[in-house]
Design a protein around this motif. Structure first.
Motif, short mmCIF file in Angstrom:
data_model
loop_
_atom_site.label_atom_id
_atom_site.label_comp_id
_atom_site.label_asym_id
_atom_site.label_seq_id
_atom_site.Cartn_x
_atom_site.Cartn_y
_atom_site.Cartn_z
N ALA A 51 78.17 51.72 -31.13
CA ALA A 51 77.91 52.31 -32.48
C ALA A 51 79.50 52.52 -33.13
O ALA A 51 79.63 52.14 -34.28
N MET A 52 80.42 53.03 -32.35
CA MET A 52 81.79 53.10 -32.99
C MET A 52 82.30 51.82 -33.42
O MET A 52 82.82 51.78 -34.57
N LEU A 53 82.13 50.91 -32.65
CA LEU A 53 82.57 49.33 -33.10
C LEU A 53 81.91 49.01 -34.13
O LEU A 53 82.38 48.22 -35.24
N LYS A 54 80.62 48.80 -34.28
CA LYS A 54 79.87 48.64 -35.31
C LYS A 54 80.25 49.26 -36.74
O LYS A 54 80.24 48.82 -37.76
N LEU A 55 80.11 50.63 -36.82
CA LEU A 55 80.64 51.49 -37.48
C LEU A 55 82.24 50.82 -38.35
O LEU A 55 82.55 50.60 -39.39
N ALA A 56 83.02 50.79 -37.43
CA ALA A 56 84.62 50.28 -37.80
C ALA A 56 84.36 48.87 -38.42
O ALA A 56 84.91 48.72 -39.48
N ALA A 57 83.62 47.91 -37.79
CA ALA A 57 83.46 46.60 -38.39
C ALA A 57 82.87 46.78 -40.08
O ALA A 57 83.30 46.15 -40.93
N LYS A 58 81.79 47.78 -40.07
CA LYS A 58 81.08 47.73 -41.20
C LYS A 58 82.15 48.61 -42.38
O LYS A 58 82.13 47.95 -43.58
N HIS A 59 83.26 49.22 -42.10
CA HIS A 59 84.16 49.78 -42.87
C HIS A 59 85.50 48.68 -43.07
O HIS A 59 86.51 49.22 -43.60
N GLY A 60 85.44 47.62 -42.66
CA GLY A 60 86.31 46.63 -42.75
C GLY A 60 87.27 46.20 -41.74
O GLY A 60 88.27 45.72 -41.71
N THR A 61 87.06 47.03 -40.59
CA THR A 61 87.90 46.51 -39.46
C THR A 61 87.70 45.06 -38.81
O THR A 61 86.55 44.95 -38.38
N THR A 62 88.59 44.43 -38.78
CA THR A 62 88.30 42.89 -38.27
C THR A 62 88.84 42.96 -36.77
O THR A 62 88.26 42.33 -35.94
N ASP A 63 89.75 43.94 -36.05
CA ASP A 63 90.19 43.86 -35.03
C ASP A 63 90.68 45.21 -34.41
O ASP A 63 90.97 46.20 -35.27
N ILE A 64 90.19 45.44 -33.26
CA ILE A 64 90.66 46.87 -32.83
C ILE A 64 91.04 46.50 -31.16
O ILE A 64 90.48 45.73 -30.72
N VAL A 65 92.09 47.57 -31.13
CA VAL A 65 92.77 47.65 -29.60
C VAL A 65 92.12 48.72 -28.84
O VAL A 65 92.23 49.69 -29.12
N ALA A 66 91.54 48.42 -27.83
CA ALA A 66 90.84 49.51 -26.95
C ALA A 66 92.12 49.79 -26.16
O ALA A 66 92.81 49.22 -25.37
N THR A 67 92.62 51.42 -26.43
CA THR A 67 93.52 51.86 -25.73
C THR A 67 93.23 53.06 -24.78
O THR A 67 93.54 54.04 -25.15
#
Length: 161
Positions: A51-67
């Motif tokens: 859900a977090m990843l899909k929300l980030a993508a919906k708001h324009g995030t193309t890349d995310i680093v799992a930290t």
């Protein structure tokens, strides 16, 4: 909770604050995200991660680093991280690109291990290391340690300054 992002120049005290909103960037990269479930203070389960990843993508995030945190409180296990990354990547294929990394807490054991095994902690096993200092104190040897990382070809990025 719903969040609406508006891209504007300047900050709260900027005299140009009331200018028209800029166009949304073509892509956003989030370099510090606790999106893997059950490892630290992030999501509790796979469904929350997705859900977090899909929300980030919906708001324009193309890349995310799992930290996930590599700290005293959170044992950093690269095998578990790799398994969870594979799971979320397979479920979010084509929606958002997910990269590996760590929220590297500055401690003697971590520093020694990272100097010997930098790819374990760096972003995508490359040359960038997201470093997080204690909220209380920055050790006196910090500059020397950062020089050692740099000498090994690792570029420290200070997260949460």
């Amino acid at each position: 909770m719903k969040v609406r992002l508006v891209w504007k120049r300047g900050g709260l005290l900027d005299p140009h604050r009331n200018v028209a909103a800029d166009a949304q960037p073509r892509g956003l990269v989030d370099v510090s995200s606790h999106i893997l479930w059950g490892l630290d203070d992030g999501p509790q389960n796979l469904e929350q991660s997705l859900a977090m990843l899909k929300l980030a993508a919906k708001h324009g995030t193309t890349d995310i680093v799992a930290t996930p945190s590599a700290s005293f409180e959170c044992r950093f296990d690269p095998q578990v991280v790799a398994e969870r990354l594979a799971e979320v990547r397979s479920r979010c294929a084509g929606v958002i690109r997910i990269h590996s990394g760590s929220d590297f807490h500055f401690s003697f054991g971590n520093i020694r291990d990272a100097l010997a095994n930098p790819q374990k902690y760096t972003i995508n096993g490359g040359n960038f290391l997201l470093v997080e200092f204690s909220d209380v104190v920055i050790p006196p040897a910090t500059e020397e340690v950062l020089r050692k990382f740099t000498a090994k070809g690792i570029t420290p990025i200070i997260g949460d300054p």
